[in-house]
Motif scaffolding. Structure first.
Motif, PDB file in Angstrom:
ATOM      1  N   ILE A   1       0.687  -1.003   0.126  1.00  0.00           N
ATOM      2  CA  ILE A   1       0.334   0.071   0.301  1.00  0.00           C
ATOM      3  C   ILE A   1       0.904   1.085   0.363  1.00  0.00           C
ATOM      4  N   SER A   2       2.313   1.683   0.843  1.00  0.00           N
ATOM      5  CA  SER A   2       2.844   2.619   0.503  1.00  0.00           C
ATOM      6  C   SER A   2       3.256   2.904  -0.360  1.00  0.00           C
ATOM      7  N   VAL A   3       3.488   1.467  -0.889  1.00  0.00           N
ATOM      8  CA  VAL A   3       4.043   1.809  -2.360  1.00  0.00           C
ATOM      9  C   VAL A   3       3.949   1.875  -3.338  1.00  0.00           C
ATOM     10  N   LYS A   4       2.206   1.674  -3.359  1.00  0.00           N
ATOM     11  CA  LYS A   4       1.240   1.988  -4.626  1.00  0.00           C
ATOM     12  C   LYS A   4       1.070   3.517  -4.023  1.00  0.00           C
TER      13      LYS A   4
ATOM     14  N   GLU B   1       2.631  10.222  -9.513  1.00  0.00           N
ATOM     15  CA  GLU B   1       2.131  10.627 -10.878  1.00  0.00           C
ATOM     16  C   GLU B   1       1.555  12.242 -10.512  1.00  0.00           C
ATOM     17  N   ALA B   2       0.902  12.623  -9.231  1.00  0.00           N
ATOM     18  CA  ALA B   2      -0.254  13.733  -8.926  1.00  0.00           C
ATOM     19  C   ALA B   2       1.323  14.701  -8.796  1.00  0.00           C
ATOM     20  N   THR B   3       2.413  14.326  -8.460  1.00  0.00           N
ATOM     21  CA  THR B   3       3.148  15.555  -8.628  1.00  0.00           C
ATOM     22  C   THR B   3       3.552  16.033 -10.036  1.00  0.00           C
ATOM     23  N   LYS B   4       4.175  15.360 -10.773  1.00  0.00           N
ATOM     24  CA  LYS B   4       4.570  15.515 -12.074  1.00  0.00           C
ATOM     25  C   LYS B   4       3.708  16.348 -12.534  1.00  0.00           C
ATOM     26  N   LEU B   5       1.973  15.418 -12.562  1.00  0.00           N
ATOM     27  CA  LEU B   5       1.061  16.467 -13.459  1.00  0.00           C
ATOM     28  C   LEU B   5       1.399  17.971 -13.364  1.00  0.00           C
ATOM     29  N   ARG B   6       1.278  18.201 -11.530  1.00  0.00           N
ATOM     30  CA  ARG B   6       1.177  19.428 -11.288  1.00  0.00           C
ATOM     31  C   ARG B   6       2.307  20.534 -11.787  1.00  0.00           C
ATOM     32  N   ILE B   7       3.268  19.735 -12.076  1.00  0.00           N
ATOM     33  CA  ILE B   7       4.649  20.680 -12.528  1.00  0.00           C
ATOM     34  C   ILE B   7       4.162  20.874 -13.925  1.00  0.00           C
ATOM     35  N   LEU B   8       3.879  20.267 -14.657  1.00  0.00           N
ATOM     36  CA  LEU B   8       3.115  19.820 -15.695  1.00  0.00           C
ATOM     37  C   LEU B   8       2.331  21.111 -16.667  1.00  0.00           C
ATOM     38  N   GLU B   9       1.209  20.824 -15.323  1.00  0.00           N
ATOM     39  CA  GLU B   9       0.069  21.525 -15.793  1.00  0.00           C
ATOM     40  C   GLU B   9       1.376  22.983 -15.309  1.00  0.00           C
ATOM     41  N   ALA B  10       1.995  23.415 -14.214  1.00  0.00           N
ATOM     42  CA  ALA B  10       2.020  24.519 -14.242  1.00  0.00           C
ATOM     43  C   ALA B  10       3.269  25.783 -15.347  1.00  0.00           C
ATOM     44  N   ALA B  11       3.860  24.222 -15.348  1.00  0.00           N
ATOM     45  CA  ALA B  11       4.621  24.955 -16.252  1.00  0.00           C
ATOM     46  C   ALA B  11       3.685  25.601 -17.974  1.00  0.00           C
TER      47      ALA B  11
ATOM     48  N   LYS C   1      11.677  22.627  -6.113  1.00  0.00           N
ATOM     49  CA  LYS C   1      12.583  23.199  -7.711  1.00  0.00           C
ATOM     50  C   LYS C   1      13.150  21.284  -7.789  1.00  0.00           C
ATOM     51  N   ARG C   2      13.654  21.108  -6.640  1.00  0.00           N
ATOM     52  CA  ARG C   2      14.147  19.938  -6.714  1.00  0.00           C
ATOM     53  C   ARG C   2      13.339  18.277  -7.287  1.00  0.00           C
ATOM     54  N   MET C   3      12.673  18.411  -7.223  1.00  0.00           N
ATOM     55  CA  MET C   3      11.854  17.260  -7.702  1.00  0.00           C
ATOM     56  C   MET C   3      11.159  17.924  -8.837  1.00  0.00           C
ATOM     57  N   LEU C   4      11.362  18.888  -9.784  1.00  0.00           N
ATOM     58  CA  LEU C   4      11.343  19.521 -10.787  1.00  0.00           C
ATOM     59  C   LEU C   4      12.638  18.915 -11.647  1.00  0.00           C
ATOM     60  N   TYR C   5      13.514  18.672 -11.028  1.00  0.00           N
ATOM     61  CA  TYR C   5      15.096  18.880 -11.891  1.00  0.00           C
ATOM     62  C   TYR C   5      15.103  16.906 -11.866  1.00  0.00           C
ATOM     63  N   HIS C   6      14.655  16.233 -10.500  1.00  0.00           N
ATOM     64  CA  HIS C   6      14.984  15.184 -10.272  1.00  0.00           C
ATOM     65  C   HIS C   6      13.591  14.351 -11.961  1.00  0.00           C
ATOM     66  N   TYR C   7      12.393  14.946 -11.856  1.00  0.00           N
ATOM     67  CA  TYR C   7      11.727  14.630 -12.369  1.00  0.00           C
ATOM     68  C   TYR C   7      12.378  15.004 -14.316  1.00  0.00           C
ATOM     69  N   PHE C   8      12.902  15.639 -14.483  1.00  0.00           N
ATOM     70  CA  PHE C   8      12.852  16.239 -15.719  1.00  0.00           C
ATOM     71  C   PHE C   8      13.965  16.856 -16.385  1.00  0.00           C
ATOM     72  N   LYS C   9      15.148  17.035 -15.554  1.00  0.00           N
ATOM     73  CA  LYS C   9      16.701  16.996 -15.938  1.00  0.00           C
ATOM     74  C   LYS C   9      17.081  18.616 -15.715  1.00  0.00           C
ATOM     75  N   SER C  10      15.941  19.306 -16.578  1.00  0.00           N
ATOM     76  CA  SER C  10      16.905  20.504 -16.313  1.00  0.00           C
ATOM     77  C   SER C  10      14.897  21.984 -17.447  1.00  0.00           C
ATOM     78  N   LYS C  11      15.198  22.452 -17.320  1.00  0.00           N
ATOM     79  CA  LYS C  11      14.056  23.042 -17.575  1.00  0.00           C
ATOM     80  C   LYS C  11      13.568  22.992 -19.536  1.00  0.00           C
ATOM     81  N   ASP C  12      14.637  22.853 -19.796  1.00  0.00           N
ATOM     82  CA  ASP C  12      14.431  22.934 -21.154  1.00  0.00           C
ATOM     83  C   ASP C  12      13.909  20.810 -21.933  1.00  0.00           C
ATOM     84  N   GLY C  13      14.542  19.920 -20.743  1.00  0.00           N
ATOM     85  CA  GLY C  13      13.519  19.069 -20.114  1.00  0.00           C
ATOM     86  C   GLY C  13      12.606  18.617 -20.026  1.00  0.00           C
ATOM     87  N   LEU C  14      12.031  19.963 -19.068  1.00  0.00           N
ATOM     88  CA  LEU C  14      10.927  20.382 -19.082  1.00  0.00           C
ATOM     89  C   LEU C  14       9.759  20.305 -20.297  1.00  0.00           C
ATOM     90  N   PHE C  15      10.152  21.627 -21.064  1.00  0.00           N
ATOM     91  CA  PHE C  15       9.652  22.325 -21.868  1.00  0.00           C
ATOM     92  C   PHE C  15       9.358  21.456 -23.307  1.00  0.00           C
TER      93      PHE C  15
END
Length: 219
Positions: free
Chosen positions: A10-13, A20-30, A55-69
């Motif tokens: 349950i903890s892993v799930k 996934e929710a954090t990534k989605l929020r970052i993508l929508e904000a971006a 910002k640490r999570m943003l770079y963790h998921y997308f590596k850079s601003k260009d990667g996020l874009f």
């Protein structure tokens, strides 16, 4: 399952869902930040703040601003291609299918103004972020084949002229819709009219549909 393993599962799930929710929020904000300020003007701090993430999570998921874009842009292209697959073009008469495609493109741009500004930004970057995307290449080729099949059917049914290239047609449909919105402010000054009033929008989409049909149809 033993209680301890069940709790771990349950903890892993939960962590996966939270990630996934954090990534989605970052993508929508971006998407909002990039469409408002462009790639160069966008601030990672503003994206992180709006996404309620650090910002640490943003770079963790997308590596850079260009990667996020790149991820945002790819996601937006995939979205329009996905929406296009929902059009019932194959079961409509050729001319009606063509009109449906033109109207869909127009209405999609109205509903998704961020798409236009994001594409503008990528063109300023000479498409460096999407040029090596196999995903976009695959979905775009599939879309072009679908439009070519529509053109071929229209020719067989003696509705469309022969020799029209699907890619050229799609470029033209996108152009006459896209240009209107990207130039609405300067156009309003030069042509002394409100480009965004309901009457102007209806007049323009009617004109666009007639233009494309005259280009493609025999009569």
């Amino acid at each position: 399952m033993p209680p301890e393993k069940k709790r771990m599962s349950i903890s892993v799930k939960t962590r996966v869902r939270d990630a996934e929710a954090t990534k989605l929020r970052i993508l929508e904000a971006a998407k909002k930040e990039f469409s408002k300020n462009g790639l160069e003007g966008a601030r990672v701090d503003a994206i992180a703040l709006d996404a309620k993430a650090n910002k640490r999570m943003l770079y963790h998921y997308f590596k850079s601003k260009d990667g996020l874009f790149r991820t945002v842009l790819e996601r937006e292209y995939l979205n329009i291609r996905t929406e296009e697959t929902k059009l019932d073009l194959e079961n409509l008469p050729p001319r009606a299918a063509l009109e449906t495609l033109v109207r869909f493109t127009w209405e999609y741009y109205i509903r998704n103004p961020e798409f236009i500004t994001l594409v503008n930004s990528e063109n300023l970057c000479q498409a460096v972020h999407i040029k090596n995307s196999p995903t976009l290449r695959t979905v775009s080729q599939k879309f072009i084949r679908r439009i070519q099949a529509l053109l071929d059917r229209g020719v067989r049914e003696n509705v469309f002229r022969e020799g029209i290239d699907a890619a050229q047609l799609n470029i033209t449909i996108a152009s006459i819709n896209y240009y209107y919105f990207t130039n609405r402010f300067t156009g309003a000054v030069i042509f002394e009219r409100d480009f965004t009033s309901p009457e102007a929008l209806q007049e323009r989409i009617t004109f666009n549909i007639e233009t494309i049909c005259r280009l493609v149809c025999k009569n």
